[in-house]
Design a protein around this motif. Structure first.
Motif, PDB file in Angstrom:
ATOM      1  N   GLY A   1     -23.568  22.601   2.002  1.00  0.00           N
ATOM      2  CA  GLY A   1     -24.242  23.885   2.185  1.00  0.00           C
ATOM      3  C   GLY A   1     -24.102  24.784   0.972  1.00  0.00           C
ATOM      4  O   GLY A   1     -25.080  25.382   0.507  1.00  0.00           O
ATOM      5  N   LEU A   2     -22.876  24.866   0.418  1.00  0.00           N
ATOM      6  CA  LEU A   2     -22.643  25.698  -0.765  1.00  0.00           C
ATOM      7  C   LEU A   2     -23.451  25.188  -1.964  1.00  0.00           C
ATOM      8  O   LEU A   2     -24.018  25.975  -2.723  1.00  0.00           O
ATOM      9  CB  LEU A   2     -21.152  25.719  -1.111  1.00  0.00           C
ATOM     10  N   ALA A   3     -23.502  23.860  -2.115  1.00  0.00           N
ATOM     11  CA  ALA A   3     -24.246  23.273  -3.238  1.00  0.00           C
ATOM     12  C   ALA A   3     -25.741  23.582  -3.119  1.00  0.00           C
ATOM     13  O   ALA A   3     -26.393  23.952  -4.103  1.00  0.00           O
ATOM     14  CB  ALA A   3     -24.022  21.763  -3.284  1.00  0.00           C
ATOM     15  N   LEU A   4     -26.278  23.443  -1.902  1.00  0.00           N
ATOM     16  CA  LEU A   4     -27.706  23.710  -1.709  1.00  0.00           C
ATOM     17  C   LEU A   4     -28.027  25.191  -1.898  1.00  0.00           C
ATOM     18  O   LEU A   4     -29.070  25.537  -2.466  1.00  0.00           O
ATOM     19  CB  LEU A   4     -28.130  23.254  -0.305  1.00  0.00           C
ATOM     20  N   VAL A   5     -27.135  26.057  -1.427  1.00  0.00           N
ATOM     21  CA  VAL A   5     -27.338  27.496  -1.651  1.00  0.00           C
ATOM     22  C   VAL A   5     -27.375  27.797  -3.144  1.00  0.00           C
ATOM     23  O   VAL A   5     -28.228  28.555  -3.624  1.00  0.00           O
ATOM     24  CB  VAL A   5     -26.219  28.309  -0.957  1.00  0.00           C
ATOM     25  N   GLY A   6     -26.463  27.182  -3.903  1.00  0.00           N
ATOM     26  CA  GLY A   6     -26.445  27.378  -5.347  1.00  0.00           C
ATOM     27  C   GLY A   6     -27.700  26.858  -6.028  1.00  0.00           C
ATOM     28  O   GLY A   6     -28.253  27.515  -6.917  1.00  0.00           O
ATOM     29  N   VAL A   7     -28.164  25.676  -5.597  1.00  0.00           N
ATOM     30  CA  VAL A   7     -29.362  25.082  -6.195  1.00  0.00           C
ATOM     31  C   VAL A   7     -30.580  25.963  -5.971  1.00  0.00           C
ATOM     32  O   VAL A   7     -31.342  26.258  -6.905  1.00  0.00           O
ATOM     33  CB  VAL A   7     -29.615  23.664  -5.612  1.00  0.00           C
ATOM     34  N   PHE A   8     -30.762  26.435  -4.744  1.00  0.00           N
ATOM     35  CA  PHE A   8     -31.959  27.231  -4.458  1.00  0.00           C
ATOM     36  C   PHE A   8     -31.839  28.669  -4.946  1.00  0.00           C
ATOM     37  O   PHE A   8     -32.849  29.324  -5.172  1.00  0.00           O
ATOM     38  CB  PHE A   8     -32.281  27.172  -2.956  1.00  0.00           C
ATOM     39  N   TRP A   9     -30.612  29.144  -5.118  1.00  0.00           N
ATOM     40  CA  TRP A   9     -30.445  30.444  -5.791  1.00  0.00           C
ATOM     41  C   TRP A   9     -30.909  30.330  -7.241  1.00  0.00           C
ATOM     42  O   TRP A   9     -31.601  31.207  -7.756  1.00  0.00           O
ATOM     43  CB  TRP A   9     -28.986  30.876  -5.733  1.00  0.00           C
ATOM     44  N   LEU A  10     -30.526  29.227  -7.892  1.00  0.00           N
ATOM     45  CA  LEU A  10     -30.938  29.013  -9.283  1.00  0.00           C
ATOM     46  C   LEU A  10     -32.447  28.825  -9.384  1.00  0.00           C
ATOM     47  O   LEU A  10     -33.102  29.430 -10.248  1.00  0.00           O
ATOM     48  CB  LEU A  10     -30.212  27.783  -9.842  1.00  0.00           C
ATOM     49  N   LEU A  11     -33.023  27.993  -8.487  1.00  0.00           N
ATOM     50  CA  LEU A  11     -34.474  27.772  -8.505  1.00  0.00           C
ATOM     51  C   LEU A  11     -35.231  29.063  -8.207  1.00  0.00           C
ATOM     52  O   LEU A  11     -36.272  29.345  -8.822  1.00  0.00           O
ATOM     53  CB  LEU A  11     -34.853  26.700  -7.478  1.00  0.00           C
ATOM     54  N   GLY A  12     -34.706  29.865  -7.268  1.00  0.00           N
ATOM     55  CA  GLY A  12     -35.341  31.134  -6.943  1.00  0.00           C
ATOM     56  C   GLY A  12     -35.298  32.114  -8.096  1.00  0.00           C
ATOM     57  O   GLY A  12     -36.207  32.944  -8.257  1.00  0.00           O
ATOM     58  N   THR A  13     -34.244  32.022  -8.909  1.00  0.00           N
ATOM     59  CA  THR A  13     -34.129  32.889 -10.086  1.00  0.00           C
ATOM     60  C   THR A  13     -35.079  32.441 -11.184  1.00  0.00           C
ATOM     61  O   THR A  13     -35.737  33.272 -11.838  1.00  0.00           O
ATOM     62  CB  THR A  13     -32.670  32.888 -10.613  1.00  0.00           C
ATOM     63  N   ILE A  14     -35.163  31.128 -11.391  1.00  0.00           N
ATOM     64  CA  ILE A  14     -36.037  30.599 -12.455  1.00  0.00           C
ATOM     65  C   ILE A  14     -37.500  30.776 -12.087  1.00  0.00           C
ATOM     66  O   ILE A  14     -38.315  31.203 -12.914  1.00  0.00           O
ATOM     67  CB  ILE A  14     -35.719  29.107 -12.703  1.00  0.00           C
ATOM     68  N   PHE A  15     -37.829  30.426 -10.833  1.00  0.00           N
ATOM     69  CA  PHE A  15     -39.230  30.506 -10.379  1.00  0.00           C
ATOM     70  C   PHE A  15     -39.398  31.678  -9.403  1.00  0.00           C
ATOM     71  O   PHE A  15     -39.772  31.494  -8.246  1.00  0.00           O
ATOM     72  CB  PHE A  15     -39.650  29.194  -9.708  1.00  0.00           C
TER      73      PHE A  15
END
Length: 390
Positions: free
Chosen positions: A133-147
């Motif tokens: 869960g923590l890893a996925l939250v981090g991944v989509f936080w990064l993707l949401g920031t980039i895109f």
């Protein structure tokens, strides 16, 4: 060359009379492998185990947004592609991990899985669910920031959802096969370090360091539950890890009173760590929190002083390092309580860092004892004549 393998090795590798064993030389070591052990995960597990749950999840995803009449789905947000991937990934991925972890335990092909008691099963499952869960939250936080502001139509979103779920299923099934006590040590480290760092980062504007480390778990801190849950969850992982390690050690050194004392001390320290998170440093529980935090230091000092007798085969370098850690902890105690040189924050960080690092080294040494006791065998080698071959 003809090599006679001990029965325990034959049983562990599941070698049959007609099977051949490959010997691979790596520097001065010889590694035995069988044809079954060289099979990749794709060869061992049907592809449908990765794809079928992902397809079912993608179907539910599509129907959900169709009912909501949403044709454009945002990448991030409350009702978004990211949120559904995180939720679906944690639920389906954890289910896949649990299924194959149970399967490995029943087959007993994984020594670690076989030595994990069912009482620790929920802790192991929950640990991997939280990390996922923590890893996925981090991944989509990064993707949401980039895109930032990105949206996709429902079909494209469904395809992206399916791809992510398929990859998550593969990773969780692989984790179930690859899990070991060393994995739990890394998991313990990852949970406690990442939880503490996240808590520090989210409270940076509140200048937590002007108070103390325990401020991160009080009601005055932002998201204090993260810090407290980190301590409690780390304690659960540590209890499960200690349980596995000493079950394995008991098979090698049966009826050892010294190991029993060491196990009790380490388990008590783990429970105390969880209690520090359960009783945060608020006004109501301030006294009990301080006492529990002090007990952690006492446990470490007792372990450092007694480790020479509890584990007589300890390397000299480890003993020297342990005594150095103990002296620094005592010096920090004097500088904080009697001299007044160290601030409470500095004292807590020094104590936590040294104690945490020392415990990790001790757990690593105990793991090496298990490896030495269970993986070292002596075999008989006989030369064959040239016409017999190898």
């Amino acid at each position: 060359m003809k090599i006679e393998l001990p029965d325990k090795v034959v049983e562990q590798l599941q070698v049959k009379d007609a099977d051949s064993v490959k010997i691979e030389l790596r520097n001065t070591d010889a590694v035995l492998t069988t044809q079954a052990s060289e099979m990749s995960l794709f060869q061992q597990i049907s592809l449908w185990w990765y794809l079928a749950p992902a397809m079912l999840g993608a179907l539910v995803f599509n129907i959900f947004f169709a009912v909501k009449n949403k044709n454009q789905i945002p990448l991030s947000g409350n009702t978004s592609l990211g949120t559904t991937v995180i939720l679906g990934g944690v639920v389906i991925g954890t289910l896949m991990f649990a299924i194959f972890f149970i399967r490995e335990r029943r087959n007993q092909t994984n020594t670690f899985s076989a030595n994990i008691y069912w009482r620790n099963f929920p802790v192991v499952i929950l640990s991997f669910a939280v990390i996922l869960g923590l890893a996925l939250v981090g991944v989509f936080w990064l993707l949401g920031t980039i895109f930032a502001g990105a949206t996709f139509d429902r079909l494209t979103s469904t395809i992206i959802f399916f791809i992510f779920e398929g990859m998550i299923n593969y990773l969780m099934i692989y984790a179930a096969f690859a899990i070991s006590s060393r994995t739990l040590v890394r998991l313990f480290t990852l949970v406690i370090v990442s939880g503490a760092v996240i808590a520090m980062a989210t409270n940076g504007t509140r200048k937590w360091w002007q108070y103390n480390l325990s401020f991160l778990g009080t009601h005055l801190a932002s998201n204090s539950w993260q810090f407290n849950i980190t301590l409690m969850f780390s304690a659960l992982i540590m209890v499960a890890l200690i349980d596995y390690i000493f079950v394995s050690l008991n098979a090698i050194y049966p009826h050892s009173v010294r190991l029993l004392i060491l196990r009790v001390l380490l388990t008590a320290m783990a429970v105390d760590l969880g209690a520090v998170g359960f009783f945060p440093n608020n006004a109501v529980s301030h006294v009990i929190h301080d006492r529990l935090a002090s007990f952690l230091v006492y446990f470490i000092i007792i372990l450092i002083v007694g480790i020479r007798w509890l584990l007589p085969k300890m390397p000299k370098a480890f003993l020297q390092m342990s005594y150095a850690v103990g002296l620094i902890l005592v010096a920090a105690e004097v500088l904080f309580k009697f001299v007044g040189y160290l601030s409470l924050t500095a004292y807590e960080i020094i104590g936590f860092g040294l104690a945490f690092g020392w415990v990790l080294l001790l757990l690593q040494f105990l793991q090496e004892l298990i490896d030495t006791g269970t993986r070292v065998f002596y075999v008989k080698a006989k030369k064959q004549s040239a016409d017999q071959g190898v």
